[in-house]
Design a protein around this motif. Structure first.
Motif, short mmCIF file in Angstrom:
data_model
loop_
_atom_site.label_atom_id
_atom_site.label_comp_id
_atom_site.label_asym_id
_atom_site.label_seq_id
_atom_site.Cartn_x
_atom_site.Cartn_y
_atom_site.Cartn_z
N GLU A 42 0.98 -1.22 0.33
CA GLU A 42 0.15 -0.17 -0.07
C GLU A 42 0.97 1.03 0.43
N ARG A 43 1.57 1.45 0.92
CA ARG A 43 2.45 2.20 0.70
C ARG A 43 3.83 2.43 -0.40
N GLU A 44 4.28 1.45 -0.81
CA GLU A 44 4.51 1.73 -2.30
C GLU A 44 4.04 2.42 -3.11
N ARG A 45 2.26 1.93 -3.35
CA ARG A 45 1.87 2.30 -4.49
C ARG A 45 1.34 3.89 -3.57
N ALA A 46 0.99 4.24 -2.98
CA ALA A 46 0.96 5.45 -2.58
C ALA A 46 2.02 6.50 -2.90
N HIS A 47 3.58 6.28 -2.79
CA HIS A 47 4.50 6.48 -3.49
C HIS A 47 3.93 6.35 -4.98
N ARG A 48 4.35 5.66 -5.84
CA ARG A 48 4.67 5.34 -7.08
C ARG A 48 3.67 6.61 -7.52
N HIS A 49 1.79 6.44 -6.49
CA HIS A 49 1.15 7.53 -6.92
C HIS A 49 1.49 8.99 -7.03
N GLN A 50 2.08 9.37 -6.31
CA GLN A 50 2.87 11.30 -5.95
C GLN A 50 3.80 11.08 -6.95
N TYR A 77 7.68 2.98 -15.42
CA TYR A 77 6.39 1.62 -15.75
C TYR A 77 6.09 1.20 -16.86
N SER A 78 5.16 0.83 -17.42
CA SER A 78 4.21 1.02 -18.79
C SER A 78 3.26 1.61 -18.37
N GLN A 79 2.86 2.13 -19.51
CA GLN A 79 1.85 3.05 -19.62
C GLN A 79 -0.01 2.74 -18.87
N PRO A 80 -0.17 1.14 -18.56
CA PRO A 80 -1.44 0.66 -17.67
C PRO A 80 -1.26 1.16 -17.11
N VAL A 81 -0.02 0.94 -15.98
CA VAL A 81 -0.26 1.59 -14.51
C VAL A 81 -0.64 2.90 -14.41
N LEU A 82 -0.07 3.98 -15.30
CA LEU A 82 -0.51 5.32 -15.20
C LEU A 82 -2.32 5.20 -14.63
N TYR A 83 -3.26 3.28 -15.81
CA TYR A 83 -4.45 4.16 -15.56
C TYR A 83 -5.03 3.04 -14.42
N SER A 84 -4.44 2.84 -14.30
CA SER A 84 -5.03 2.12 -12.56
C SER A 84 -4.53 2.51 -11.59
N HIS A 85 -3.94 3.72 -11.97
CA HIS A 85 -4.06 5.30 -10.27
C HIS A 85 -4.78 5.91 -10.24
#
Lengths: 190, 190
Positions: free
Chosen positions: B9-17, B46-54
């Motif tokens: 969860e932390r990593e995800r939030a970090h990547r979000h920012q 990261y790849s494009q789809p990652v953007l769309y997961s955020h």
DNA sequence: ACGACATCCTAGCAATGCTTGGCATTCTGT
DNA sequence: ACAGAATGCCAAGCATTGCTAGGATGTCGT
């Protein structure tokens, strides 16, 4: 130089204007994001490359629409100003009201003139006369003896533009627009 | 609920920012037209789809940048207002100056906040607190007894926005901006 | 009648935002 | 401990965009 080439010239000019009005109508009915070169070409019943024989690109078409808009705006503001006698608060109020009216009733046109990227040169000697004419309607609302009337006009115009654009995008509520207008005019004219 | 999923969860939030700041940096250095989903994905490695997961789409990314911008703007305006004692002309002048400073020094961020299409809801209960906070800095420059101080703030803000955007796009000359600011503040505060 | 020229369209290119499908890796229940 | 489910991630692809190249068709002067 035969009369035939003259006819061609006429037809070409006519088609030029046809493209502009088609772009404008499309934008006004479905928004600028719906104005693609393909749809526009279809609308004027020519193929895409024809557009590019008339304009340098899509931005140039938007600019042409904007230019027409400035002419209309200038006329609209002039009518409003002349409905009030001489320079003064009444004239300014009329012009400001007309400006907001223009912006809210032709949002797509207004966008082309003030928001979308265009090829138009503004703060230079190449400033389109129509734009200058519209601006002068604001200037002429102030006393000719006022050394800073251009500056006053710039601030007035800026405020109106901000009100128009912020309320159109929902950043400020649209209802109290008239009251804002009244306050602005009152303050600007001391 | 293991600690591993917490770390995720932390990593995800970090990547979000990370995505948000990458978008902002890219926009600030090369303009928003250079911010494509491909370049952005490459930038965050990261790849494009990652953007769309955020985010729901590109507009949502712009909105996120804008939201950060509103927080910064609110803080910037607050600092300015507190540098002057109490409500009054001095406070308003400081806040207005700070506003224009913000707009000219971070043009891309300002664009995201006020010009680009975003997903943000404004004139509703979902108005982001940061935006409301920024707006309140204007409101607080006026006398609390003033029934119409919200309206005053709206007009002031509109005028500043107009000045910022018209001078940035070259529709009015940028040099006399300070003089315009002075005139505006003087007139608004009677 | 014929070559030169202008006009216009079909087809295509590269770039864009976004989505699909599948491959690893990790987690979970027994 | 291990099979099956769930998750995280990416390569590839889709439709649409602005714009352009090249050729077909017709028109003009001589």
């Amino acid at each position: 130089m035969s009369t035939i080439s003259e006819r061609r010239e006429r037809e070409r000019a006519h088609r030029h204007q046809l493209i502009i009005t088609a772009a404008r109508e499309l934008a006004e009915s479905e928004g600028w994001e719906a104005v693609t070169t393909r749809r526009l070409a279809e609308r004027v019943e020519y193929s895409q490359p024809v557009l590019y024989s008339h304009f340098n690109g899509k931005d140039a078409i938007v600019s042409a629409v904007a230019l027409d808009g400035f002419t209309e705006l200038a006329a609209h503001l002039r009518r409003a100003r002349q409905s009030a006698p001489g320079p003064g608060q009444a004239a300014l109020r009329a012009v400001c009201h007309a400006y907001l009216e223009f912006a809210t009733e032709r949002p797509a046109l207004y966008q082309a003139m003030f928001i979308l990227p265009t090829d138009l040169k503004f703060a230079s000697s190449e400033t389109p006369p129509a734009l200058r004419a519209a601006f002068d309607e604001f200037v002429d609302c102030f006393d000719p003896d006022n050394r800073r009337r251009e500056l006053y006009a710039e601030v007035t115009w800026s405020a109106l533009h901000g009100m128009a654009v912020l309320s159109d995008s929902g950043r400020i509520p649209p209802e109290p627009q008239e009251e804002r207008l009244d306050f602005l005019v009152t303050q600007i004219t001391r």
